[in-house]
Design a protein around this motif. Structure first.
Motif, mmCIF file in Angstrom:
data_model
loop_
_atom_site.group_PDB
_atom_site.id
_atom_site.type_symbol
_atom_site.label_atom_id
_atom_site.label_comp_id
_atom_site.label_asym_id
_atom_site.label_seq_id
_atom_site.Cartn_x
_atom_site.Cartn_y
_atom_site.Cartn_z
ATOM 1 N N CYS C 480 0.812 -1.225 0.000
ATOM 2 C CA CYS C 480 0.000 0.000 0.000
ATOM 3 C C CYS C 480 0.838 1.264 0.000
ATOM 4 C CB CYS C 480 -0.936 0.016 1.203
ATOM 5 S SG CYS C 480 -2.266 -1.153 1.034
ATOM 6 N N VAL C 484 2.326 -0.419 -4.900
ATOM 7 C CA VAL C 484 1.162 -0.031 -5.703
ATOM 8 C C VAL C 484 1.232 1.442 -6.147
ATOM 9 C CG1 VAL C 484 -1.327 0.350 -5.574
ATOM 10 C CG2 VAL C 484 -0.363 -1.862 -4.933
ATOM 11 N N LEU C 488 1.410 2.260 -10.084
ATOM 12 C CA LEU C 488 0.302 3.008 -10.690
ATOM 13 C C LEU C 488 0.825 4.304 -11.301
ATOM 14 C CD1 LEU C 488 -2.563 2.508 -8.106
ATOM 15 C CD2 LEU C 488 -2.314 1.475 -10.359
ATOM 16 N N TYR C 493 -1.232 6.804 -13.765
ATOM 17 C CA TYR C 493 -2.402 7.233 -13.014
ATOM 18 C C TYR C 493 -2.088 8.488 -12.213
ATOM 19 C CZ TYR C 493 -4.906 3.002 -14.156
ATOM 20 O OH TYR C 493 -5.562 2.014 -14.820
ATOM 21 N N ARG C 500 -7.511 6.804 -4.713
ATOM 22 C CA ARG C 500 -8.741 6.003 -4.707
ATOM 23 C C ARG C 500 -8.412 4.512 -4.615
ATOM 24 N NH1 ARG C 500 -10.777 10.156 -8.144
ATOM 25 N NH2 ARG C 500 -10.187 9.136 -10.065
ATOM 26 N N PHE C 501 -7.366 4.092 -5.331
ATOM 27 C CA PHE C 501 -6.977 2.680 -5.233
ATOM 28 C C PHE C 501 -6.551 2.346 -3.810
ATOM 29 C CE2 PHE C 501 -6.495 2.931 -9.868
ATOM 30 C CZ PHE C 501 -7.140 1.774 -10.218
ATOM 31 N N GLN C 502 -5.847 3.281 -3.195
ATOM 32 C CA GLN C 502 -5.363 3.016 -1.844
ATOM 33 C C GLN C 502 -6.498 2.906 -0.840
ATOM 34 O OE1 GLN C 502 -2.398 6.215 -1.839
ATOM 35 N NE2 GLN C 502 -0.952 4.743 -1.028
ATOM 36 N N ILE C 504 -9.150 1.184 -1.294
ATOM 37 C CA ILE C 504 -9.781 -0.136 -1.365
ATOM 38 C C ILE C 504 -9.546 -0.900 -0.066
ATOM 39 C CG2 ILE C 504 -9.682 -2.385 -2.501
ATOM 40 C CD1 ILE C 504 -9.073 -0.966 -5.092
ATOM 41 N N ILE C 550 -3.555 -3.750 -14.133
ATOM 42 C CA ILE C 550 -4.355 -3.005 -13.170
ATOM 43 C C ILE C 550 -5.369 -3.921 -12.498
ATOM 44 C CG2 ILE C 550 -6.035 -2.230 -14.915
ATOM 45 C CD1 ILE C 550 -4.698 -0.216 -11.966
ATOM 46 N N VAL C 554 -5.782 -4.578 -8.428
ATOM 47 C CA VAL C 554 -7.026 -4.492 -7.666
ATOM 48 C C VAL C 554 -7.263 -5.804 -6.916
ATOM 49 C CG1 VAL C 554 -9.525 -4.277 -7.837
ATOM 50 C CG2 VAL C 554 -8.055 -2.770 -9.170
#
Lengths: 234, 352, 661
Positions: C480, C484, C488, C493, C500-502, C504, C550, C554
């Motif tokens: 994290c 990632v 990304l 990105y 936003r991905f972080q 999750i 990607i 996820v």
């Protein structure tokens, strides 16, 4: 008791309203940032082009302060976008060397307080030797902010009031339900089925154990025991 | 798109970028020049003394070298002596100048001067070279091959400097983006170790993109190369289907550029050169080169490390530039009908 | 019957969801109105820039009809600006010379048209950019995702506030009523303990009924006993078991989770600083002796190191001080640290202030955890620890966006002051909600190295710590914080998207931790859940080698979230059980050791991942770390098989007997 309930409902209504306000405000800030990033992406393209020219000249050995033709380039680029107030080329200490606005030459770009958009100028050693600074009309941001603010206010106020009122209504409803439940709980006849079954079972056992039956309380068959929670002390 | 993407063509942008982002990785001397010099050591009232040994008079390299000190406001007293393309004059100049001028650092231009001052690294300790004064060189193509240093990471002695060659794979990539190729021809002197090494690097790169290298050595007479039949070589390469003719930084080849360039043009073969000289004088089409001015600045940044930050030269790696200049000769492009892709005009210098 | 508390929660969720959805709809309209024209303006700028370049080509001698690579150039422009459906070059005569993309589906879409001209003024053609209306929608959609996320944040904050109100003593009366109604709803006729207080008049009629019943029961029971009527006695006993008659139901013990609101507010204070701390540190350091990277990372590293190092000694200190004083002193120290950070003129002082905050943070953390463990036991402990973890996760979810906006609008010092204020509020809430300290008998003075050594010898503990706790945090922090985000970023990105991905991971944690904790308690299979969680997260990370993309990132984040959610509360509970079984100072030693090992994983993760990513690349690095987690879980499972027979059972039993129920 009633006071506690009403106070509680008021607190919850406040929490709901505060959270809606919080959500609306943060949405506003998010939209504002998105708006600014689109605008700055646009001005960034112009800054990038000037930085490219300055880098090419620097690699030919023309020191930044000597790139006097940049003034006309800055002027040209800044006139392309009406919202650009000035475009500067500052050295690595932030002193403006050239500018589309002649008044700005020589001042320290960091000290004029204006928030600008910058792109670094690097030499062939990959060292930063200067910056292109685009200062744009804050009006363009302010206008967007005002429009966004108005739009959201129209939405947020009813949402806020609605959430508060809905909380109060549901709160009163819950309170009424509670009050009704309390009233019913005072009368064993109105108890919930599980409690009535337990009561019936208790009475039947009690009557049997006491060996005397004074009340005609019919045992309601094999009473279903409620889900027992007494295991703790067992 | 811009000069930055050209940088990304080479130098393994991924690794370099990552290293730059991780805390603790500080490959570059200093981000903005101002923090580096003057920050570490105590202020010094009298200027540093630098002896500059040039090879063919003052060039852009020296200009870049001196400008770097000026731009960083470091006081230096320069004494410049030119050897007039004869490295054997270094000895008498040193004998005359060293006792009186007492330089803090010696700057040398090119391989012959550098070797004449510092000698090869494996020379015996008592050999008559300069040992106790730091030497910073500029414009040495292959310091490892000529034994100035055992490796680019460290000379292991009082020497460091700036290399001006553009890494071969970066050049190949630039060539590829101008016009994609399946076969690339190259002419070189088989006796020059540096050129042979470049051919090997080309082959390694081409294997990766599924292309091939047609290597054409020059005719040798005894142990010396000659220009005999070089026009035929060019025509043959074209006949074998070469899409490009690559001209490495080969010492002998540089002397016959005026024959290679026209031959290639006549044969309709685009040329890619590793030196600016070929582009300007030899009718080359395109080249990716180090700016001499910037090479001088890079050497000066090393000199500043030695003088101001007091880093021993052995601890300063020998480096090449981070960015290069792409030069396109539009007259040749017109004659060949091979025009550069439009995006290249964003970062290329166009000769018209 | 969902009960009053459930009713309130459901109502608040429903109301806020509708209100926030309404705001989201408004935000969408506002975004369409303001952002769409800006995108067209950008298309104009890009077209102008491209037209300039094409004009330059003509100027330097490339004939207009012999331009090379125009389509590729347009393609690269489209790659950089995905909101453009088509970019084309049209000659003066109107024929299309080059084009990238396809706008056939977008009849009437907005377009920018800029002429290509040479200095002489001759017009050669036009660059035409067609804006993709769906991409504009998508961009607005991305903004809406942010807005939706803000909705989640405000909802979570609201629920924490509701929990704070519901947990406060002010509504104890309502809860007394609620408790009685619930008991009746379940058919439980036990008497209720505790003073009903203000609710007396409401509760009294109910209690009268139940009391009368209980008295009658007691009388009959006494009579049966006097008679020696065994059948009657056994029937009565049976009745007691079924209906709770004759028993006194203790006020439902919520002591263990009473710390939740205070802890949430305190953690929120620290999380506020996350988004702006690095840049603020750099600005204070100025162009001093440190490099910007170092200046940014030193306060963070110092903070983490101090928190990790304090875990062990503070376990004993907080036990000696008592949990409430421990929390209060820690919060005060942290608040002082935040305030100092806001005003500190020099970098050194700033780092000092952060260290003070770290000491306070560690003390609050250790005290809160100690409180939860003190007031829970056995099966309820996982659930209580899950509440503890949840408070932290919710804070970590809500804090950064709020802190970022405060810092953005009012400046970083104000944001630090907000943190100080929050820490003080947490302090007050702790004073109100935490019970006055019962100095625990036999609380040993501080714990020393020997306690740690003793703790390390606790059966199965080392396998748990190094097989599961360390690898879990190691994987989490590596994935994290470093792998990632960097990957990304490499894929292009934006940092908002990366953010936003972080999210999750924490979102899954918040939702799933209570569920898995309850499951683990119900099935009494904490070890199993720990192992399963490690396997899920480890295998998810290992899947990255199949196809680094990607989608698999996820997958890795989702499996990490579920895996950690499965194991984290059970881990803590297992450790706490071991601690209780040992008792005294050694208990504190065990907990301290656990947090020390965990937090070392946090620190080691990003460092090792950075090295691995540089040497073997993203996917292999991720997979390798995943393998470490799986191997650790296997180790723990094997050692568990070996020690399963006596010690762990014994420790569980001891734990439930040793503390109050």
């Amino acid at each position: 008791m009633a006071r506690t309930t009403l106070g509680l409902i008021a607190v919850f209504a406040l929490i709901a309203a505060a959270c809606v306000a919080f959500g609306a405000y943060f949405s506003y800030v998010t939209l504002l940032n998105a708006h600014r990033s689109v605008i700055e992406a646009r001005f960034g393209i112009a800054a990038e082009r000037v930085a490219d020219v300055a880098e090419q000249a620097a690699s030919l050995g023309i020191a930044l302060p000597a790139q006097s033709t940049l003034t006309s380039l800055l002027d040209r680029e800044s006139r392309v976008e009406p919202a650009i107030r000035s475009m500067d080329l500052a050295d690595e200490r932030g002193i403006v060397l050239f500018s589309s606005d002649p008044q700005r030459v020589g001042i320290a770009e960091a000290q004029d307080g204006g928030r600008g958009l910058t792109r670094p100028v690097r030499n062939d050693l990959n060292e930063v030797i200067g910056r292109v600074v685009v200062r744009y009309d804050p009006q363009i941001l302010a206008a967007g902010a005002a429009a966004l603010g108005d739009d959201l206010k129209v939405i947020a106020l009813p949402a806020l009031i609605g959430a508060g009122v809905a909380t109060i209504v549901i709160g009163l409803l819950l309170a009424a339900l509670l009050r009704r439940a309390v009233r019913r709980a005072a009368d064993p006849q109105a108890w919930p089925p599980a409690a009535r079954a337990a009561l019936a079972a208790a009475e039947s056992v009690h009557n049997e154990a006491a060996g005397a039956s004074t009340k005609g309380c019919a045992p309601s068959g094999p009473s279903k025991p409620g889900p027992s929670r007494s295991g703790r002390r067992a | 798109m811009d000069r930055r993407s050209l940088l990304a063509l080479g130098l393994g942008a991924g690794a370099a970028g990552l290293a730059g982002r991780l805390p603790g990785a500080h490959a570059q001397p200093s981000a903005n020049g101002q923090a580096g010099p003057g920050a570490a050591a105590a202020p010094r009232s009298e200027p540093f003394r630098v002896l500059m040994l040039t090879f063919r008079g003052d060039t852009d390299v020296e200009r870049g070298f001196r400008d770097y000190f000026a731009a960083n406001e470091i006081k230096v007293e320069f004494l410049t002596r030119d050897v007039e393309r004869d490295a054997s004059r270094v000895k008498p100049i040193l004998a005359e100048v060293l006792p009186t001028f007492k330089p803090d650092l010696i700057y040398t231009y090119g391989t012959p001067n550098t070797l004449a001052v510092a000698g090869p690294y494996d020379a015996p300790p008592d050999s008559p070279y300069v040992h106790d004064i730091p030497v910073v060189f500029a414009l040495v193509a292959a310091p490892v091959q000529v034994k100035i240093a055992p490796s680019l990471a460290s000379s292991g002695r009082n020497v460091t400097g700036a290399v001006h060659v553009v890494p071969t794979d970066v050049q190949m990539r630039a060539m590829q983006s101008y016009k994609a190729f399946r076969k690339v021809g190259v002419i070189y002197s088989p006796n020059e170790r540096n050129s042979v090494a470049i051919i090997e690097e080309m082959q390694a790169f081409c294997a990766g993109i599924n292309a091939s290298v047609i290597a054409q050595p020059l005719t040798m007479v005894g142990s010396r190369p000659t220009g005999d039949g070089v026009e035929d070589f060019v025509r043959n390469l074209k006949a074998q289907g070469a899409d490009w003719l690559y001209l490495p930084a080969d010492t002998f080849l540089a002397t016959i550029f005026d024959r290679v360039g026209p031959a290639a043009l006549a044969a309709g073969l685009p040329t890619f050169g590793a030196t600016e000289f070929f582009l300007r004088e030899g009718l080359g089409l395109v080249g990716l080169v180090s700016r001499y001015y910037s090479v001088g600045q890079l050497a000066a940044s090393k000199a500043v490390e030695v003088l101001v930050q007091r880093v021993p030269p052995r601890d300063i790696p020998i480096e090449t530039l981070r960015r290069f200049a792409l030069i396109i000769n539009m007259n040749i492009a017109k004659q060949l009908g091979v025009y550069p892709p439009i995006a290249m005009l964003n970062y290329a210098e166009v000769i018209t | 019957m969902i009960g009053l508390r459930g009713g309130i929660t459901v109502a608040i969720v429903l109301i806020l969801c509708s209100a926030l959805a309404f705001i989201g709809w408004g935000a969408e309209r506002a975004a369409q109105r303001t952002i769409a024209p800006e995108i067209l303006a950008k298309a104009n700028t890009v077209a102008r820039s491209a037209a300039d370049l094409l004009g330059r080509a003509e100027t330097v001698g490339v004939p207009f009809d012999r331009l090379v690579g125009v389509s590729a150039y347009f393609e690269s422009l489209r790659a950089a600006n995905p909101e453009f459906a088509q970019i084309s070059l049209v000659s003066a005569a109107g024929t299309e010379l080059a084009s990238a993309g396809d706008a056939a589906d977008f009849e009437g879409a907005p377009q920018a048209r800029v002429p290509v001209a040479v200095p002489s003024g001759k017009r050669l053609g036009d660059v035409v950019i067609v804006v993709d209306p769906t991409a504009v929608t998508a961009q607005v959609g991305a903004v809406l995702v942010d807005v939706a996320f803000i909705g989640i944040v405000s909802l979570l904050v609201a629920l924490e506030l509701v929990a704070l109100v519901v947990g406060s003593r002010g509504i104890g009366a309502l809860m007394a009523v609620e408790r009685r109604l619930k008991a009746l709803g379940r058919g439980v006729l036990a008497r209720h303990e505790g003073n009903p207080g203000a609710a007396g008049n409401l509760v009294e009629p109910i209690d009268r009924q139940v009391d009368a019943l209980a008295e009658r029961h007691a009388a009959i029971r006494a009579a049966a006993q006097a008679r020696g009527d065994a059948t009657a006695l056994s029937r009565l006993a049976d009745l007691e078991t079924r209906t709770g008659l004759g028993q006194v139901q203790a006020a439902e013990s919520e002591a263990a989770i009473a710390v939740r609101p205070a802890l949430f507010l305190f953690m929120l204070a620290e999380e506020l600083t996350r988004p702006f701390l690095p840049r603020f540190a750099q600005s204070i350091a100025g162009s001093g002796a440190f490099s910007p990277d170092f200046a940014a990372s030193l306060p963070i590293v110092a903070f983490m190191a101090v928190v990790a190092l304090c875990q062990v000694p503070f376990a004993g200190i907080s036990e000696r001080l008592g949990r409430r004083p421990g929390f209060v002193i820690g919060a005060l120290l942290a608040a002082t640290g935040y305030a100092l950070s806001a005003v500190s003129p020099t970098y050194g002082l700033f780092v000092g202030a952060r260290i003070a905050t770290a000491v306070g943070y560690a003390l609050v953390f250790v005290s809160s955890q100690g409180h939860v463990v003190d007031f829970s036991a056995g099966a309820a402990r996982s659930a209580a620890l899950a509440v503890f973890v949840r408070a932290i996760m919710v804070a970590s979810l809500c804090g950064p966006p709020i802190g970022g906006v405060i810092a953005d609008r009012l400046g970083a010092p104000s944001a630090f002051m907000a943190s100080a204020g929050l820490a003080l509020v947490a302090l007050v809430v702790a004073l109100l909600t935490l019970p006055k300290t019962v100095r625990r008998a036999g609380a040993a003075a501080g714990i020393g190295l020997s306690d740690l050594k003793d703790a390390a010898r606790a059966p199965g503990l080392m396998a748990l710590l190094f097989g599961c706790a360390f690898p879990a945090k190691f994987l989490f922090a590596a994935l994290c914080f470093l792998l990632v985000p960097l990957e990304l970023q490499r894929l292009g990105y934006s940092s908002a998207a990366i953010g936003r991905f972080q999210m999750i991971y924490p979102i899954i944690m918040v939702l799933a931790v209570p569920f898995f904790a309850a499951m683990a308690d119900r099935f009494d299979a904490r070890g199993g859940f720990v192992v399963a969680g490690a396997l899920v997260s480890g295998l998810g990370a290992m899947a990255m080698v199949l196809h680094p993309s990607i989608a698999f990132i996820v997958v890795a984040l989702v499996t990490l979230g579920y895996g950690q959610a499965m194991s984290i509360a059970s881990q803590s509970a297992l450790v706490a059980d071991t601690a209780s079984a040992l008792g005294g100072g050694r208990a504190a030693g065990v907990l301290g050791l656990f947090r020390l090992v965990e937090r070392s994983g946090n620190a080691a993760g990003p460092a090792s991942a950075g090295f691995l990513m540089a040497t073997i690349g993203f996917a292999p690095a991720t997979a390798l770390i995943g393998m470490v987690v799986v191997a650790g879980a296997a180790l723990f499972a094997l050692s568990g098989l070996r020690t399963a027979h006596h010690p762990r059972r014994a420790s569980s039993a001891a734990a439930s007997e040793g503390s109050s129920a």
